[in-house]
Motif scaffolding. Structure first.
Motif, mmCIF file in Angstrom:
data_model
loop_
_atom_site.group_PDB
_atom_site.id
_atom_site.type_symbol
_atom_site.label_atom_id
_atom_site.label_comp_id
_atom_site.label_asym_id
_atom_site.label_seq_id
_atom_site.Cartn_x
_atom_site.Cartn_y
_atom_site.Cartn_z
ATOM 1 N N GLN A 150 44.839 37.856 49.581
ATOM 2 C CA GLN A 150 43.998 37.543 48.435
ATOM 3 C C GLN A 150 44.789 37.781 47.152
ATOM 4 O O GLN A 150 45.396 38.835 46.979
ATOM 5 C CB GLN A 150 42.734 38.416 48.435
ATOM 6 N N ASP A 170 44.470 38.250 43.118
ATOM 7 C CA ASP A 170 43.484 38.580 42.091
ATOM 8 C C ASP A 170 43.355 37.434 41.088
ATOM 9 O O ASP A 170 44.344 36.808 40.717
ATOM 10 C CB ASP A 170 43.901 39.872 41.375
ATOM 11 N N GLN A 171 42.126 37.190 40.653
ATOM 12 C CA GLN A 171 41.865 36.079 39.738
ATOM 13 C C GLN A 171 42.618 36.211 38.417
ATOM 14 O O GLN A 171 42.923 35.219 37.763
ATOM 15 C CB GLN A 171 40.363 35.963 39.469
ATOM 16 N N THR A 172 42.938 37.441 38.011
ATOM 17 C CA THR A 172 43.680 37.628 36.763
ATOM 18 C C THR A 172 45.105 37.092 36.867
ATOM 19 O O THR A 172 45.727 36.767 35.854
ATOM 20 C CB THR A 172 43.738 39.116 36.379
ATOM 21 N N PHE A 197 45.762 34.519 39.168
ATOM 22 C CA PHE A 197 45.660 33.199 39.794
ATOM 23 C C PHE A 197 45.746 32.066 38.787
ATOM 24 O O PHE A 197 46.510 31.129 38.957
ATOM 25 C CB PHE A 197 44.355 33.131 40.589
ATOM 26 N N THR A 216 44.713 28.688 36.414
ATOM 27 C CA THR A 216 44.179 27.356 36.737
ATOM 28 C C THR A 216 45.159 26.506 37.536
ATOM 29 O O THR A 216 44.775 25.518 38.146
ATOM 30 C CB THR A 216 43.816 26.608 35.443
ATOM 31 N N ASN A 222 40.023 29.924 45.610
ATOM 32 C CA ASN A 222 39.477 31.256 45.338
ATOM 33 C C ASN A 222 40.527 32.358 45.446
ATOM 34 O O ASN A 222 40.210 33.548 45.379
ATOM 35 C CB ASN A 222 38.314 31.555 46.277
ATOM 36 N N GLY A 223 41.797 31.959 45.668
ATOM 37 C CA GLY A 223 42.872 32.945 45.707
ATOM 38 C C GLY A 223 43.213 33.468 47.091
ATOM 39 O O GLY A 223 44.142 34.258 47.242
#
Length: 247
Positions: free
Chosen positions: A58, A60-62, A64, A66, A94-95
């Protein structure tokens, strides 16, 4: 009044200094140390030689963003493995990402995920022999089957397990037999049929192999491929091909 203005300046200055201190800390962060911003895991306690090591991860969105890039999987395999030292895994929107690796030798394997300079924790997985070597099958075909002197005959085949999956990076031997003194590759036998080792080749990532032999004399020759087996796979041999050589 002066004290009041002094406190306002001090408070504002404090707020101005805090982001700068945080930014300075991030820029000087040692990215070679593992971070929970990149996760890598497996549910397997151990894997049998020849089976798949399955990893999930996974981002992290920070990190990832666009336009995500590929995750680099760093691999440290035991001695004797033909595995590359790094491979790529494509993350989902979603990573999350997955990676599968065939365990071609026994011992301790370890993996790391690297994304945009950030490393995951290492994952360690022991690979062990099974109770019995897996059954194997070996195919071989050759073309042309009726060559002339001066031609080359090309051979190909595939080494597979009992599920039909290709077995990568295994040595396949091939041998010849001719009677009388005429064959491919420069044999020299007379009278009774006699076999001799003619060479070896390594299967590719899909379990396939290729080799070729020159036609040097007329007559006929029989050709067979063999896999001697190892701790993970049983021995096997191909069908015997007969090549007839014309003048």
């Amino acid at each position: 009044m002066n004290i009041y203005y002094f406190l306002i300046v001090l408070v504002c200055g404090g707020f101005l200094l805090v982001p700068g201190a945080i930014a300075y800390h991030d820029e000087n962060r040692d990215n070679s140390l593992p971070s929970d911003l990149v996760m890598l895991r497996t549910l397997q306690d151990e894997v049998i030689i020849g089976d798949k090591i399955s990893l999930t991860g996974q981002i992290d969105q920070t990190l990832f963003g666009t336009q995500p890039s590929d995750v680099i999987i760093l691999i440290s395999a035991p001695k004797g493995s033909h595995t590359d030292t790094f491979m790529l895994a494509k993350p989902a929107s979603n990573g999350t990402f997955r990676y599968n690796q065939i365990a071609d030798v026994g011992g301790e394997w370890n993996f790391e995920a690297l994304y945009n300079g950030i490393y995951s924790e290492k994952v360690y997985i022991p690979v062990v022999p099974g109770d019995e070597p897996k059954k194997t099958a070996l195919t071989m075909s050759g073309w042309p089957t009726f060559p002339k002197i001066g031609d080359y005959v090309s051979f190909k085949g595939r080494l597979t397990d009992s599920e039909g999956k290709g077995i990568a990076f295994k040595e396949v031997d091939y041998r010849l037999a001719s009677s009388p003194v005429r064959c491919l590759g420069g044999c020299a036998f007379g009278g009774m049929l006699e076999w001799r080792n003619a060479g070896s080749v390594t299967t590719d990532i899909n379990g396939e192999y290729f080799f070729s032999l020159p036609v040097v004399e007329s007559g006929s020759v029989q050709i067979e491929a063999l896999f001697s087996g190892d701790e993970g796979y049983s021995s096997t041999s191909s069908r015997v091909l007969k090549i007839t050589v014309y003048e």
